[in-house]
Write a protein that holds these residues in place. Sequence first.
Motif, PDB file in Angstrom:
ATOM      1  N   TYR A  25     -33.483 -23.632  47.940  1.00 48.11           N
ATOM      2  CA  TYR A  25     -33.305 -23.807  46.504  1.00 48.11           C
ATOM      3  C   TYR A  25     -31.988 -24.553  46.312  1.00 48.11           C
ATOM      4  O   TYR A  25     -31.381 -24.995  47.284  1.00 48.11           O
ATOM      5  N   ALA A  26     -31.543 -24.681  45.105  1.00 43.60           N
ATOM      6  CA  ALA A  26     -30.322 -25.443  44.820  1.00 43.60           C
ATOM      7  C   ALA A  26     -29.156 -24.928  45.672  1.00 43.60           C
ATOM      8  O   ALA A  26     -28.727 -23.798  45.508  1.00 43.60           O
ATOM      9  N   SER A  27     -28.674 -25.762  46.542  1.00 42.46           N
ATOM     10  CA  SER A  27     -27.628 -25.336  47.473  1.00 42.46           C
ATOM     11  C   SER A  27     -26.235 -25.377  46.857  1.00 42.46           C
ATOM     12  O   SER A  27     -25.246 -25.185  47.547  1.00 42.46           O
ATOM     13  N   THR A  28     -26.153 -25.619  45.545  1.00 41.93           N
ATOM     14  CA  THR A  28     -24.858 -25.633  44.860  1.00 41.93           C
ATOM     15  C   THR A  28     -24.526 -24.281  44.231  1.00 41.93           C
ATOM     16  O   THR A  28     -23.502 -24.149  43.569  1.00 41.93           O
ATOM     17  N   ASP A  29     -25.372 -23.278  44.430  1.00 41.36           N
ATOM     18  CA  ASP A  29     -25.127 -21.947  43.883  1.00 41.36           C
ATOM     19  C   ASP A  29     -23.771 -21.442  44.405  1.00 41.36           C
ATOM     20  O   ASP A  29     -23.555 -21.396  45.621  1.00 41.36           O
ATOM     21  N   PRO A  30     -22.870 -21.059  43.514  1.00 38.41           N
ATOM     22  CA  PRO A  30     -21.535 -20.618  43.950  1.00 38.41           C
ATOM     23  C   PRO A  30     -21.574 -19.415  44.898  1.00 38.41           C
ATOM     24  O   PRO A  30     -20.765 -19.326  45.816  1.00 38.41           O
ATOM     25  N   ASP A  31     -22.499 -18.485  44.664  1.00 35.84           N
ATOM     26  CA  ASP A  31     -22.608 -17.324  45.555  1.00 35.84           C
ATOM     27  C   ASP A  31     -23.051 -17.749  46.952  1.00 35.84           C
ATOM     28  O   ASP A  31     -22.556 -17.233  47.955  1.00 35.84           O
ATOM     29  N   PHE A  32     -23.991 -18.698  47.017  1.00 35.43           N
ATOM     30  CA  PHE A  32     -24.435 -19.213  48.313  1.00 35.43           C
ATOM     31  C   PHE A  32     -23.283 -19.914  49.025  1.00 35.43           C
ATOM     32  O   PHE A  32     -23.039 -19.698  50.216  1.00 35.43           O
ATOM     33  N   TRP A  50     -20.786  -8.077  41.774  1.00 30.15           N
ATOM     34  CA  TRP A  50     -22.018  -8.857  41.802  1.00 30.15           C
ATOM     35  C   TRP A  50     -23.051  -8.432  40.770  1.00 30.15           C
ATOM     36  O   TRP A  50     -23.980  -9.161  40.503  1.00 30.15           O
ATOM     37  N   TYR A  81     -30.224 -21.060  53.725  1.00 33.08           N
ATOM     38  CA  TYR A  81     -30.355 -20.566  52.350  1.00 33.08           C
ATOM     39  C   TYR A  81     -31.151 -19.262  52.299  1.00 33.08           C
ATOM     40  O   TYR A  81     -30.764 -18.317  51.619  1.00 33.08           O
ATOM     41  N   GLU A  85     -30.381 -15.500  51.018  1.00 29.73           N
ATOM     42  CA  GLU A  85     -31.246 -14.704  50.139  1.00 29.73           C
ATOM     43  C   GLU A  85     -31.524 -13.331  50.732  1.00 29.73           C
ATOM     44  O   GLU A  85     -31.572 -12.337  50.011  1.00 29.73           O
ATOM     45  N   TYR A  88     -28.457 -11.307  50.241  1.00 30.62           N
ATOM     46  CA  TYR A  88     -28.255 -11.036  48.815  1.00 30.62           C
ATOM     47  C   TYR A  88     -29.315 -10.090  48.241  1.00 30.62           C
ATOM     48  O   TYR A  88     -29.099  -9.472  47.206  1.00 30.62           O
TER      49      TYR A  88
END
Length: 171
Positions: A25-32, A50, A81, A85, A88
């Motif tokens: 998914y979008a790899s710009t997620d700050p948590d990722f 969280w 990613y 997940e 998370y």
Amino acid sequence: MKPPAREPLSRARRTAIHLEVRDQYASTDPDFLAWREGRRTFTPDNRADWWEGWHDAVHGAVSRGVTVRRARVVSEPLTEYVRWEHAYALTNVAAGEEVRWLPRRQARDLAVPAVDFWVFDGELVLFHHFSGDGVLMEREYVTDASLAAWCTGAFDAIWERATPHEEYKPV
């Protein structure tokens, strides 16, 4: 873009099921990105760091008696990613979701939709349409009893084969 899954989840009376079939998914997620850099901000002992609106929505639905289930069909070895997940997912479980994992090779004989979706109370289907690099482009809400039944049947077939989160060991 239309409202996210949180809104129909707040109206659900019995069930909310969610199927995820993408490996990225979008790899710009700050948590990722934080996880990727080695910062683990979502351990059970720091829930205040969280817990957010989505967790409140799930917890509220479960408190009303709604069963919330999420199944992920994944390629093995897992992408970076999907490894995130998996790590998370403890937050989803803490909120009350049941989460299961199915390796893609074990789904080879199942009719599985090619897009991620939610089905609420067996009536409303929410499809998530992503770009090739995993950015959510559109949420499509469909009220169609036969489509909802087909998606629910596909989800149930996956759910039966999938491994509960607590038992799934990432490869």
